[in-house]
Design an enzyme around this catalytic site. Structure first.
Site, PDB file in Angstrom:
ATOM      1  N   CYS A  57       0.787  -1.233   0.000  1.00 36.28           N
ATOM      2  CA  CYS A  57       0.000   0.000   0.000  1.00 36.28           C
ATOM      3  C   CYS A  57       0.820   1.284   0.000  1.00 36.28           C
ATOM      4  CB  CYS A  57      -0.940   0.012   1.206  1.00 36.28           C
ATOM      5  SG  CYS A  57      -2.114  -1.345   1.254  1.00 36.28           S
ATOM      6  N   HIS A 111      -1.413   6.309   2.664  1.00 34.77           N
ATOM      7  CA  HIS A 111      -1.438   5.143   3.538  1.00 34.77           C
ATOM      8  C   HIS A 111      -1.855   5.535   4.954  1.00 34.77           C
ATOM      9  CE1 HIS A 111      -0.638   1.178   4.962  1.00 34.77           C
ATOM     10  NE2 HIS A 111       0.283   1.592   5.819  1.00 34.77           N
TER      11      HIS A 111
END
Length: 455
Positions: A57, A111
């Site tokens: 991610c 994130h």
């Protein structure tokens, strides 16, 4: 007058999803019920071969949102905020904000860092983000009173409760995005609205009605459950999974995954429906993307952080009022191409050098030449936790091949190699790098990889 000339400041609806591999109805997966995303594909351009820059991610999102590769950011883990190394960078939403747009974040876009001081990226937005910082594992059903019983096994976090959509993160993200659109319509300025959904990342805990959309016995499960033949150990991860010995668990996992996709799809549909109800659709560019893919038993793995196609390939759709409807392109593209694409579409200029390339030529002509190779990487250890990687896997995807080199990160020496022939082996079941009949292809593939890594 072309729309792009008449509308110099189009709105942008920027839809991000988490861990969605290339498994949707519009991508040929007929078993997936994803009508709203499929409708987006019918209205814009679907990229058949889009790839992330790293298969986890934080680096993937940081790369797209800055237009730079992970190595340029020195971000390869879940813990490092890109501003620790590159504080001067202007992110995609920040650049829109600096050019008169109202920039707003609903859900997970950057994130969800764990450090308290780096929750999101405040300078990128005109107002505080909503539900951008949380933990996937904390997405428990929020209901009045006691939650209904879990009708799934609970293994691996699977959960099937008869609760409303907004019991979980994504239902609340969709609701807030709908409200945001209503407010943005009344502003006398264009908007950049980023809506980040948490699904279909684990846990697979969609409300019961989405599980009920699928017959468990009809849910397809993979049969390539073993590691690729001749695969080097470094290419694998610790998230091993023996699906052959757990057929019921494997099928439930895929059932839950499909439920999560359909739940996500419904939330996206709510946002698009509101955009249309507010008569904003003709003034808005829509970009839909996933940060990376996912393994669910294939190759004997679960989760991501590999250099295999399942983790590197992502769905991506771009819709503009100007360009063709229902277009598809097989051009090789990268997520970091989104940044320059939106700048060109909206007539803006970058404030730093971008490593991506605008996709506008493909929106105009999906058959046009674009890139001969694209690059995805993944480090070892999988999560360096703020340290330099020991080894980096660099993987190039060409029209026919996926070629990967595992390099000592300090010296650059090649420790191992992989080659998969997608012409005969699209599931990447055999590493053929040692096969004599492929020797002629290796020098050019190595050269393409080296050129991309050097850039």
């Amino acid at each position: 007058m072309p729309w792009l000339e008449a509308k110099q400041n189009p709105n942008v609806l920027f839809i991000a999803v988490d861990d969605l591999r290339v498994e949707l109805g519009c991508y040929g997966s007929d078993h997936v019920l994803s009508p709203n995303i499929d409708r987006l594909a019918e209205q814009g351009t679907l990229f058949e071969r889009a790839y992330c820059q790293q298969t986890v991610c934080n680096p993937s999102r940081a790369s797209l949102l800055t237009g730079l590769r992970p190595d340029a950011l020195r971000v390869w883990d879940l813990y490092t905020h890109f501003r620790e190394n590159r504080p001067e960078l202007v992110t995609l939403p920040q650049l829109f904000k600096e050019n008169g747009y109202y920039s707003q974040c609903v859900g997970k876009i950057f994130h969800n860092w764990r450090q308290d001081d780096w929750k999101g990226d405040r300078v990128s937005w005109n107002e505080p983000e909503f539900l951008h910082y949380a933990s996937h594992g904390k997405d428990d059903a929020q209901v009045v009173g006691e939650a209904p019983p879990n009708l799934a096994s609970g293994t691996g976090g699977t959960e099937c409760r008869d609760v409303p959509d907004d019991a979980y993160y994504d239902g609340r993200v969709a609701n807030r995005a709908v409200e945001a659109l209503k407010t943005l319509k009344d502003r006398e300025q264009p908007f950049f609205l980023a809506v980040g959904f948490w699904k279909p990342h684990t846990p697979f805990n969609a409300p019961k009605k989405y599980w009920d959309m699928y017959d468990r016995d009809a849910v397809p499960v993979p049969d390539n459950l073993d590691p690729p033949l001749n695969v080097p150990e470094i290419a694998m991860t610790n998230s091993r999974y023996d699906g052959r010995s757990k057929p019921d668990e494997l099928r439930e996992m895929h059932h839950g995954h499909l439920a999560a996709i359909s739940y996500l799809d419904t939330q996206i549909g709510k946002v698009i429906a509101e955009l249309e109800a507010l008569d904003l659709r003709d003034d808005t560019i829509i970009v839909f993307w996933s940060d990376h893919g996912l393994h669910l038993g294939e190759h004997g793995l679960t989760r991501k952080t590999t250099a295999f196609e399942l983790d590197a390939a992502v769905p991506m759709i771009v819709v503009t009022p100007e360009h063709g409807r229902g277009q598809r392109t097989e051009a090789l593209v990268e997520l970091m191409d989104v940044y320059p694409t939106l700048l060109e579409l909206c007539g803006l200029e970058a404030s730093h050098r971008l490593e991506g390339r605008s996709l506008v030529s493909l929106l105009k002509d999906p058959e046009s030449d674009f890139k001969s190779a694209v690059l995805t990487q993944t480090p070892r250890p999988n999560y360096p936790k703020g340290k330099l990687p020991e080894v980096m896997g660099y993987s190039v995807r060409t029209d026919r091949f996926r070629y990967t080199e595992w390099r000592d990160f300090e010296t650059g020496s090649v420790l191992d190699k992989e080659l998969y022939d997608h012409g005969s082996d699209p599931l990447e079941t055999v590493n053929v790098v040692a096969g004599e009949r492929y020797n002629a292809f290796l020098p050019e593939l190595a050269s393409q990889l080296e050129e991309l890594v050097k850039r």
